[in-house]
Design an enzyme around this catalytic site. Structure first.
Site, PDB file in Angstrom:
ATOM      1  N   HIS A  84      19.303  40.598  30.213  1.00 44.09           N
ATOM      2  CA  HIS A  84      19.994  39.704  29.299  1.00 44.09           C
ATOM      3  C   HIS A  84      19.291  38.358  29.336  1.00 44.09           C
ATOM      4  O   HIS A  84      18.841  37.914  30.378  1.00 44.09           O
ATOM      5  CB  HIS A  84      21.454  39.533  29.732  1.00 44.09           C
ATOM      6  CG  HIS A  84      22.318  38.914  28.681  1.00 44.09           C
ATOM      7  ND1 HIS A  84      23.000  39.653  27.744  1.00 44.09           N
ATOM      8  CD2 HIS A  84      22.608  37.616  28.407  1.00 44.09           C
ATOM      9  CE1 HIS A  84      23.672  38.846  26.948  1.00 44.09           C
ATOM     10  NE2 HIS A  84      23.454  37.602  27.322  1.00 44.09           N
ATOM     11  N   ASP A 163      35.706  37.420  25.662  1.00 43.22           N
ATOM     12  CA  ASP A 163      34.452  36.670  25.531  1.00 43.22           C
ATOM     13  C   ASP A 163      34.116  36.457  24.070  1.00 43.22           C
ATOM     14  O   ASP A 163      33.645  35.390  23.672  1.00 43.22           O
ATOM     15  CB  ASP A 163      33.296  37.400  26.225  1.00 43.22           C
ATOM     16  CG  ASP A 163      31.981  36.670  26.004  1.00 43.22           C
ATOM     17  OD1 ASP A 163      31.873  35.521  26.468  1.00 43.22           O
ATOM     18  OD2 ASP A 163      31.092  37.214  25.335  1.00 43.22           O
ATOM     19  N   ARG A 170      34.062  28.260  21.700  1.00 47.30           N
ATOM     20  CA  ARG A 170      33.188  27.310  22.397  1.00 47.30           C
ATOM     21  C   ARG A 170      32.105  26.785  21.461  1.00 47.30           C
ATOM     22  O   ARG A 170      31.724  25.617  21.521  1.00 47.30           O
ATOM     23  CB  ARG A 170      32.535  27.993  23.607  1.00 47.30           C
ATOM     24  CG  ARG A 170      33.506  28.222  24.762  1.00 47.30           C
ATOM     25  CD  ARG A 170      32.910  29.186  25.776  1.00 47.30           C
ATOM     26  NE  ARG A 170      31.622  28.766  26.242  1.00 47.30           N
ATOM     27  CZ  ARG A 170      30.658  29.590  26.664  1.00 47.30           C
ATOM     28  NH1 ARG A 170      30.870  30.890  26.713  1.00 47.30           N
ATOM     29  NH2 ARG A 170      29.501  29.127  27.064  1.00 47.30           N
ATOM     30  N   SER A 185      30.607  34.428  30.828  1.00 52.92           N
ATOM     31  CA  SER A 185      30.416  35.102  29.540  1.00 52.92           C
ATOM     32  C   SER A 185      29.362  36.211  29.673  1.00 52.92           C
ATOM     33  O   SER A 185      29.574  37.363  29.269  1.00 52.92           O
ATOM     34  CB  SER A 185      29.985  34.055  28.500  1.00 52.92           C
ATOM     35  OG  SER A 185      29.454  34.650  27.354  1.00 52.92           O
ATOM     36  N   LYS A 189      30.080  40.652  30.360  1.00 51.49           N
ATOM     37  CA  LYS A 189      29.543  41.693  29.457  1.00 51.49           C
ATOM     38  C   LYS A 189      28.673  42.684  30.216  1.00 51.49           C
ATOM     39  O   LYS A 189      28.698  43.885  29.960  1.00 51.49           O
ATOM     40  CB  LYS A 189      28.744  41.026  28.324  1.00 51.49           C
ATOM     41  CG  LYS A 189      29.654  40.384  27.287  1.00 51.49           C
ATOM     42  CD  LYS A 189      28.875  39.698  26.203  1.00 51.49           C
ATOM     43  CE  LYS A 189      28.276  38.413  26.674  1.00 51.49           C
ATOM     44  NZ  LYS A 189      28.061  37.377  25.697  1.00 51.49           N
TER      45      LYS A 189
HETATM   46  N1  URA Z   1      24.911  33.963  26.105  1.00 51.23           N
HETATM   47  C1  URA Z   1      26.155  34.478  26.278  1.00 51.23           C
HETATM   48  O1  URA Z   1      26.343  35.688  26.183  1.00 51.23           O
HETATM   49  N2  URA Z   1      27.159  33.644  26.584  1.00 51.23           N
HETATM   50  C2  URA Z   1      26.990  32.306  26.711  1.00 51.23           C
HETATM   51  O2  URA Z   1      27.941  31.611  27.000  1.00 51.23           O
HETATM   52  C3  URA Z   1      25.689  31.768  26.518  1.00 51.23           C
HETATM   53  C4  URA Z   1      24.659  32.625  26.218  1.00 51.23           C
END
Ligand code: URA
Length: 432
Positions: A84, A163, A170, A185, A189
């Site tokens: 990620h 999220d 946000r 966040s 995931k």
């Molecule tokens: N990527 C994400 O999945 N969440 C965030 O808060 C920032 C970048």
């Protein structure tokens, strides 16, 4: 039953909140029982007062519990690895890494995101391929990972829904760039998606959420701690986002570059990051090899065409046409040329990201339509020597007016000097 206003007040005053209190707040929000404005105020209180590690874990855990979780490893009977990125400009890494890692015998099943603001998103890039679908059922997703070795889909509605809601909130309340909120966040995931081991690409620089190495290290440590708590292995690569990654910025343009990299013909900085990420993913996998051997295998998969073969199978499996000739092209392609002798001392990632966004490659607000054809190709990167007339960049625009505006923005992203700037490699540090 908690009173959200009390929790907001206590966090605003710098108090520590209990795990149960955080869970009630987040789960109540996900169920639609607590309004956006109270969560927005809570996020702003967190911006100023922070969350300690126990609170950050409680937040992550509550976000995971807001939806279902996937047991991809159990379904495949394999250890599952994932990667990620924290988000940047020209970041098409997943699209090259996925096929290479899969070609080395490690299945990749990944949920990716969309671009927001000046940062791009893997799903938007993939949707520039005619016919490609990012909406697979969970069963189809698992089946494709088993048969093809690779599937990339959008976040399903029922996986970490808190999220999804919170990120949208946000984004419009100036509460994105906060370490505990970014860490929870991302890690919610990854954990809910079933990854056993995760490589996190933490971007550092003017085009990233984390502007300094120190801030990036704090974010990396927070995500490592969350991974440890959840029993997942995590490696964080801290990588340069002071200039765009590779040359291409823009959806279809980035698909072309990712494919070229899979064929061994990518830009040096992007190729280096892709090979490093592949090496570390393979080292974390159940192949039982070290990163050096992982890198060797990744290079071999590129050289012998097996990575390209997986790429083509994968794109077809999700309904797309892997021929780069079918990708959409912009009506206007304009070359920007150097007017001075010297070295490129700066190529601002955020400026190029904004130019691509204004061309239509990204969304100004949620739900905006994207133009997959437009973008910028930066031929001259930091440290390159140029002479008058050399092509610095190409702007791919819908029309002449768009090309005019983007030309001014991209030229403003470049600074030149008489001396070469200090070298800065793409990989700045590794935290594990
Ligand atoms: N990527 C994400 O999945 N969440 C965030 O808060 C920032 C970048």
């Amino acid at each position: 039953m908690i009173r959200p206003a009390e929790l907001i007040e206590r966090k605003r005053n710098g108090e520590e909140l209990g795990a149960d209190e955080i869970a009630e707040l987040i789960l109540g929000y996900a169920r639609g029982e607590i309004p956006d404005y109270q969560l927005a105020a809570f996020c702003m209180a967190v911006y100023f007062k922070g969350l300690n590690p126990a609170e950050t874990y409680a937040l992550t855990d509550a976000m995971i519990r807001s939806g279902r979780t996937l047991e991809l490893g159990a379904a495949l009977g394999r250890k599952v690895v994932d990667k990620h990125s924290t988000g940047g400009v020209g970041d098409k890494t997943t699209i090259a890494v996925g096929p290479i890692v899969a070609a080395c015998g490690v299945p990749v099943g990944k949920m990716s995101g969309r671009g927001l603001g000046h940062t791009g998103g893997t799903l938007d890039k993939l949707e520039s391929i005619p016919g490609f679908s990012v909406d697979l059922s969970v069963d189809a997703f698992v089946g494709q990972v088993r048969e093809v070795g690779l599937a990339i889909i959008g976040q399903t509605a029922d996986l970490v829904p808190a999220d999804k809601q919170l990120y949208g909130l946000r984004d419009v309340t100036a509460t994105v760039d906060i370490v505990p909120l970014i860490a929870s966040s991302i890690m919610s995931k990854k954990i809910a998606g079933g990854a056993d081991a995760i490589v996190l690409d933490v971007k550092v620089g003017d085009g990233a959420f984390m502007k300094t190495l120190e801030d990036a290290r704090v974010l990396a440590e927070s995500m490592l701690e969350l991974g440890r708590h959840a029993g997942r292995e995590v490696v964080c690569l801290l990588t340069d986002m002071d200039q765009p990654l590779g040359a291409a910025v823009g959806n279809a343009l980035e698909i072309v570059e990712a494919r070229a990299t899979i064929c061994g013909d990518g830009p040096p900085d992007f190729t280096e990051l892709v090979l490093d990420a592949c090496a570390r993913l393979l080292a974390l996998s159940d192949l039982g090899i070290e990163a050096d051997e992982g890198r060797r295998r990744a290079q071999a998969a590129v050289a012998d065409g097996s990575a390209l073969a997986v790429y083509e199978r994968w794109i077809r499996a999700q309904g797309g046409d892997p021929d780069p000739g079918v990708l959409p092209r912009a009506a206007v392609v304009r070359e920007l040329r150097a007017m001075v002798v010297g070295y490129v001392t700066r190529l601002g990632a955020i400026d190029v990201g904004h130019a691509a966004l204004h061309l239509g490659a990204g969304r100004a607000v949620k739900g905006d339509e994207i133009d997959h054809a437009v973008g910028v190709v930066c031929h001259a990167k930091r440290g390159q020597q140029v002479e008058p007339g050399d092509v610095l960049a190409e702007v791919h625009a819908r029309d002449e007016a768009g090309a005019d505006a983007a030309t001014a923005e991209v030229l403003a992203a470049y600074d030149f000097g008489d001396a070469a700037p200090a070298e800065r490699s793409i990989l700045l540090d590794v935290v594990s």
